[in-house]
Design a protein around this motif. Sequence first.
Motif, PDB file in Angstrom:
ATOM      1  N   GLU A 160       3.628  -3.486  12.060  1.00 59.33           N
ATOM      2  CA  GLU A 160       3.361  -4.865  11.647  1.00 59.33           C
ATOM      3  C   GLU A 160       4.652  -5.656  11.423  1.00 59.33           C
ATOM      4  O   GLU A 160       4.614  -6.793  10.974  1.00 59.33           O
ATOM      5  CB  GLU A 160       2.567  -4.886  10.338  1.00 59.33           C
ATOM      6  CG  GLU A 160       1.164  -4.368  10.456  1.00 59.33           C
ATOM      7  CD  GLU A 160       0.446  -4.425   9.127  1.00 59.33           C
ATOM      8  OE1 GLU A 160      -0.546  -5.177   9.034  1.00 59.33           O
ATOM      9  OE2 GLU A 160       0.874  -3.736   8.173  1.00 59.33           O
ATOM     10  N   LYS A 161       5.792  -5.024  11.706  1.00 59.96           N
ATOM     11  CA  LYS A 161       7.123  -5.613  11.494  1.00 59.96           C
ATOM     12  C   LYS A 161       7.392  -5.854  10.009  1.00 59.96           C
ATOM     13  O   LYS A 161       8.039  -6.825   9.622  1.00 59.96           O
ATOM     14  CB  LYS A 161       7.309  -6.918  12.288  1.00 59.96           C
ATOM     15  CG  LYS A 161       7.194  -6.729  13.785  1.00 59.96           C
ATOM     16  CD  LYS A 161       8.323  -5.921  14.315  1.00 59.96           C
ATOM     17  CE  LYS A 161       8.242  -5.841  15.831  1.00 59.96           C
ATOM     18  NZ  LYS A 161       8.700  -4.590  16.352  1.00 59.96           N
ATOM     19  N   LYS A 162       6.845  -4.955   9.173  1.00 59.95           N
ATOM     20  CA  LYS A 162       7.109  -4.975   7.734  1.00 59.95           C
ATOM     21  C   LYS A 162       7.877  -3.716   7.372  1.00 59.95           C
ATOM     22  O   LYS A 162       7.746  -2.673   8.018  1.00 59.95           O
ATOM     23  CB  LYS A 162       5.810  -5.063   6.943  1.00 59.95           C
ATOM     24  CG  LYS A 162       5.136  -6.425   7.102  1.00 59.95           C
ATOM     25  CD  LYS A 162       3.993  -6.568   6.144  1.00 59.95           C
ATOM     26  CE  LYS A 162       3.374  -7.955   6.257  1.00 59.95           C
ATOM     27  NZ  LYS A 162       2.282  -8.116   5.299  1.00 59.95           N
ATOM     28  N   LEU A 163       8.654  -3.822   6.315  1.00 62.41           N
ATOM     29  CA  LEU A 163       9.527  -2.729   5.915  1.00 62.41           C
ATOM     30  C   LEU A 163       8.738  -1.583   5.289  1.00 62.41           C
ATOM     31  O   LEU A 163       7.982  -1.779   4.343  1.00 62.41           O
ATOM     32  CB  LEU A 163      10.567  -3.239   4.916  1.00 62.41           C
ATOM     33  CG  LEU A 163      11.687  -2.270   4.559  1.00 62.41           C
ATOM     34  CD1 LEU A 163      12.591  -2.030   5.762  1.00 62.41           C
ATOM     35  CD2 LEU A 163      12.498  -2.807   3.395  1.00 62.41           C
ATOM     36  N   ARG A 164       8.917  -0.394   5.870  1.00 58.82           N
ATOM     37  CA  ARG A 164       8.362   0.836   5.311  1.00 58.82           C
ATOM     38  C   ARG A 164       9.510   1.589   4.666  1.00 58.82           C
ATOM     39  O   ARG A 164      10.581   1.737   5.261  1.00 58.82           O
ATOM     40  CB  ARG A 164       7.735   1.701   6.389  1.00 58.82           C
ATOM     41  CG  ARG A 164       7.307   3.084   5.868  1.00 58.82           C
ATOM     42  CD  ARG A 164       6.708   3.929   6.955  1.00 58.82           C
ATOM     43  NE  ARG A 164       5.412   3.358   7.333  1.00 58.82           N
ATOM     44  CZ  ARG A 164       4.709   3.761   8.392  1.00 58.82           C
ATOM     45  NH1 ARG A 164       5.165   4.712   9.181  1.00 58.82           N
ATOM     46  NH2 ARG A 164       3.554   3.185   8.671  1.00 58.82           N
TER      47      ARG A 164
ATOM     48  N   GLU B 103       4.486   0.945   1.975  1.00 61.43           N
ATOM     49  CA  GLU B 103       4.376  -0.178   2.909  1.00 61.43           C
ATOM     50  C   GLU B 103       4.607  -1.445   2.081  1.00 61.43           C
ATOM     51  O   GLU B 103       3.871  -1.714   1.135  1.00 61.43           O
ATOM     52  CB  GLU B 103       3.005  -0.212   3.579  1.00 61.43           C
ATOM     53  CG  GLU B 103       2.626   1.062   4.305  1.00 61.43           C
ATOM     54  CD  GLU B 103       3.516   1.410   5.492  1.00 61.43           C
ATOM     55  OE1 GLU B 103       4.265   0.532   5.992  1.00 61.43           O
ATOM     56  OE2 GLU B 103       3.471   2.566   5.927  1.00 61.43           O
ATOM     57  N   THR B 104       5.644  -2.188   2.421  1.00 63.25           N
ATOM     58  CA  THR B 104       6.021  -3.340   1.604  1.00 63.25           C
ATOM     59  C   THR B 104       5.542  -4.656   2.206  1.00 63.25           C
ATOM     60  O   THR B 104       5.144  -4.721   3.366  1.00 63.25           O
ATOM     61  CB  THR B 104       7.551  -3.421   1.417  1.00 63.25           C
ATOM     62  OG1 THR B 104       8.151  -3.861   2.631  1.00 63.25           O
ATOM     63  CG2 THR B 104       8.135  -2.074   0.989  1.00 63.25           C
ATOM     64  N   SER B 105       5.652  -5.692   1.411  1.00 63.74           N
ATOM     65  CA  SER B 105       5.309  -7.050   1.852  1.00 63.74           C
ATOM     66  C   SER B 105       6.456  -7.691   2.623  1.00 63.74           C
ATOM     67  O   SER B 105       6.312  -8.794   3.154  1.00 63.74           O
ATOM     68  CB  SER B 105       4.976  -7.926   0.637  1.00 63.74           C
ATOM     69  OG  SER B 105       6.125  -8.068  -0.196  1.00 63.74           O
TER      70      SER B 105
ATOM     71  N   SER C 200       0.840  -1.193   0.000  1.00 64.06           N
ATOM     72  CA  SER C 200       0.000   0.000   0.000  1.00 64.06           C
ATOM     73  C   SER C 200       0.875   1.243   0.000  1.00 64.06           C
ATOM     74  O   SER C 200       2.065   1.187   0.323  1.00 64.06           O
ATOM     75  CB  SER C 200      -0.945   0.008   1.218  1.00 64.06           C
ATOM     76  OG  SER C 200      -0.195   0.114   2.411  1.00 64.06           O
ATOM     77  N   VAL C 201       0.250   2.343  -0.375  1.00 64.28           N
ATOM     78  CA  VAL C 201       0.924   3.638  -0.392  1.00 64.28           C
ATOM     79  C   VAL C 201       0.136   4.566   0.519  1.00 64.28           C
ATOM     80  O   VAL C 201      -1.090   4.691   0.377  1.00 64.28           O
ATOM     81  CB  VAL C 201       0.976   4.213  -1.823  1.00 64.28           C
ATOM     82  CG1 VAL C 201       1.560   5.620  -1.822  1.00 64.28           C
ATOM     83  CG2 VAL C 201       1.775   3.293  -2.746  1.00 64.28           C
ATOM     84  N   GLY C 202       0.837   5.190   1.456  1.00 70.77           N
ATOM     85  CA  GLY C 202       0.174   6.119   2.360  1.00 70.77           C
ATOM     86  C   GLY C 202      -0.411   7.295   1.593  1.00 70.77           C
ATOM     87  O   GLY C 202       0.285   7.922   0.794  1.00 70.77           O
TER      88      GLY C 202
END
Length: 120
Positions: free
Chosen positions: A87-91, A36-38, A27-29
Motif C-alpha cells: 500500500e506504499k505505507k511504512l511497515r 503497519e503504520t499510517s 494494525s499489527v500482524g
Amino acid sequence: MKTLITFFCLLLPTLANSQSVTGTIESVGSEYGNLETSLSHEDIEPLSLEVGDHFTVAHDGQTIRVYFGKTYEDVEKGEWISFLNWEKKLRIARNFANASKTLGAKAGDELNISKIVSTE
C-alpha cells in the motif's frame, strides 16, 4: 556565557538536520507482529530516507534503530527492518521476531520516526 554559546553553536547543526515525522500504528500482524503504520511514502519523504539508511522509532519511552530496506532478507535474524508495503505505507518489523511484543505496541499507538544523520 562563552561556554553556553559554544554549546549552542555545536548543537544547532544537529537540530537543523534532525527532522522527524509522527504517525500511528494502523494494525499489527497477527502472525509475526509486524507494525503497519499510517505513514505513506509522501509522509516520510521529508526525511529523505533511501534504502540502506537507518532511522529511529520512538514509542512509549523507547527508541529503537531500524534499517530501511526492501525485504526481510536485508537484515540478520532478530534485527529491525522497515520498508514500504504493497500500500506504499511504512511497515516496521523484526526479521524472525515479533515487533509488537518487543515494543509493547498496539494498533492506535503513536510512533515518531527520525532519520539518523551521520556527522562524518
